[in-house]
Write an enzyme that holds these catalytic residues in place. Sequence first.
Site, PDB file in Angstrom:
ATOM      1  N   HIS A  60       9.676 -29.683  29.545  1.00 23.50           N
ATOM      2  CA  HIS A  60       9.010 -30.831  28.904  1.00 23.50           C
ATOM      3  C   HIS A  60       7.485 -30.725  28.939  1.00 23.50           C
ATOM      4  CE1 HIS A  60      12.754 -32.872  28.291  1.00 23.50           C
ATOM      5  NE2 HIS A  60      13.021 -32.979  29.579  1.00 23.50           N
ATOM      6  N   ASP A  96      19.467 -27.156  28.345  1.00 20.10           N
ATOM      7  CA  ASP A  96      19.329 -28.410  29.097  1.00 20.10           C
ATOM      8  C   ASP A  96      19.758 -29.573  28.184  1.00 20.10           C
ATOM      9  OD1 ASP A  96      17.607 -29.662  31.614  1.00 20.10           O
ATOM     10  OD2 ASP A  96      17.445 -30.919  29.806  1.00 20.10           O
ATOM     11  N   HIS A 139      18.274 -32.254  27.594  1.00 19.07           N
ATOM     12  CA  HIS A 139      17.141 -32.878  26.893  1.00 19.07           C
ATOM     13  C   HIS A 139      16.417 -31.882  25.993  1.00 19.07           C
ATOM     14  CE1 HIS A 139      17.723 -35.164  30.705  1.00 19.07           C
ATOM     15  NE2 HIS A 139      17.576 -36.198  29.898  1.00 19.07           N
ATOM     16  N   ASP A 199      22.483 -30.625  33.138  1.00 21.52           N
ATOM     17  CA  ASP A 199      22.634 -32.070  32.954  1.00 21.52           C
ATOM     18  C   ASP A 199      23.545 -32.399  31.772  1.00 21.52           C
ATOM     19  OD1 ASP A 199      20.498 -31.010  31.522  1.00 21.52           O
ATOM     20  OD2 ASP A 199      19.016 -32.463  32.230  1.00 21.52           O
TER      21      ASP A 199
HETATM   22  N1  Q9C Z   1      14.381 -42.695  34.445  1.00 16.90           N
HETATM   23  C1  Q9C Z   1      14.774 -32.633  32.713  1.00 16.90           C
HETATM   24  O1  Q9C Z   1      15.981 -32.648  32.669  1.00 16.90           O
HETATM   25  N2  Q9C Z   1      13.825 -39.866  31.907  1.00 16.90           N
HETATM   26  N3  Q9C Z   1      14.045 -33.746  32.537  1.00 16.90           N
HETATM   27  C2  Q9C Z   1      15.081 -40.210  32.458  1.00 16.90           C
HETATM   28  C3  Q9C Z   1      15.575 -42.147  33.864  1.00 16.90           C
HETATM   29  C4  Q9C Z   1      13.333 -38.530  32.056  1.00 16.90           C
HETATM   30  C5  Q9C Z   1      14.665 -35.013  32.268  1.00 16.90           C
HETATM   31  C6  Q9C Z   1      15.335 -41.677  32.463  1.00 16.90           C
HETATM   32  C7  Q9C Z   1      14.321 -37.442  31.880  1.00 16.90           C
HETATM   33  C8  Q9C Z   1      13.675 -36.096  32.072  1.00 16.90           C
HETATM   34  C9  Q9C Z   1      14.046 -31.385  33.020  1.00 16.90           C
HETATM   35 ZN    ZN Z   2      17.257 -32.321  31.170  1.00 13.71          ZN
END
Ligand code: Q9C
Ligand code: ZN
Length: 342
Positions: free
Chosen positions: A160, A196, A198, A285
Amino acid sequence: MKIVLNTEYASQNGKNEIHLGELVPCFENHTRIDKIIETLQQNDWSHLEKPNDFGLAPILEIHESSYVNFLKTIWQEWLAEGNTNDILPYIWPIPGLKRNIAHNNLNAKIGSFAFSNGTPIMAGTWLSAYTGAQSALTAMSQVIAGEKSAFSLSRPPGHHAHAGFYGGYCFLNNIAIAAQFALKNGANKVAILDIDYHHGNGTQDIFYQRKDVLTLSLHGDPSTNFPYFTGKIDEIGEHDGEGYNKNYPLPDGTDFHLWHNTLEQACGEITNFGADYLLIALGVDTFEGDPISNFKLTTDDYLQVSKTINAIGLPTVFILEGGYSVGPIGKNVFNVLSEFMV
Ligand code: Q9C
Ligand code: ZN
């Protein structure tokens, strides 16, 4: 395969993030790596390489020096003002507010280098992120030297992170740093496949105008998932890079059948591209039990993922990204690597 451990993986130790309006313990924490190490040991894989130090130069190939300087110094500046808690951004100079990244106020400055609020900075952040980038570079250098595959076992994650700002638990874009290092050391083309959950927004943005790096990402549809503002199918790259970025947004609840069909499409693109090396942004994830995601992959499904990636036949570097179901994370990661663990 060689496995490189970020020896400073526990130095990033944030307390809390906001989740659904509530302060909760950080999902992205050191127990993730503890668990992967434990699973590797249980499977007789106890030899972990230490990262070599390639210095700042390969990081500065990707990241803006003002941003790197911010990461290096912000904690001391924060302490000097009498603060003790983790740093979390809370105001951002979005369009409509005047953008001044040279702002002297720390809260203004922090928001200028961040895009989301769940990514705490504390005393160990820079060392942890720096050593993580070195781990990715070490894994990449092993493959350049002739290893068939390597894995950077590291946190915090990286995909990210943009050239000039952090967010989504990421500070330095490890996979972009490794890809650029390969190109500087003899490769003509590299492919990055981000599996991933995301969208890999930082990686996409960094290489958006380039045709020597093919960037592909399978992820939860940004209409309903973080990072929301990127990851749609019409983001295809621009200028020289047009056609060299491909997004595969998938609906909430996606199961392995749809996910794997999509993976095979992406693998076809990689084969057509003719890369020298393949880099995998390895997040698990996508697992059915992940606490912040909603795909339906099972632990056994990751065995097939390993076969499909291995069938591409390229020298491959895996870089750890997300995956927050700590109990099964070790087995899930182990299964993705299984075909390469010779
Ligand atoms: N607070 C990676 O998997 N927001 N990043 C989640 C819960 C951020 C994920 C909502 C998610 C980032 C590397
Ligand atoms: Zn992720």
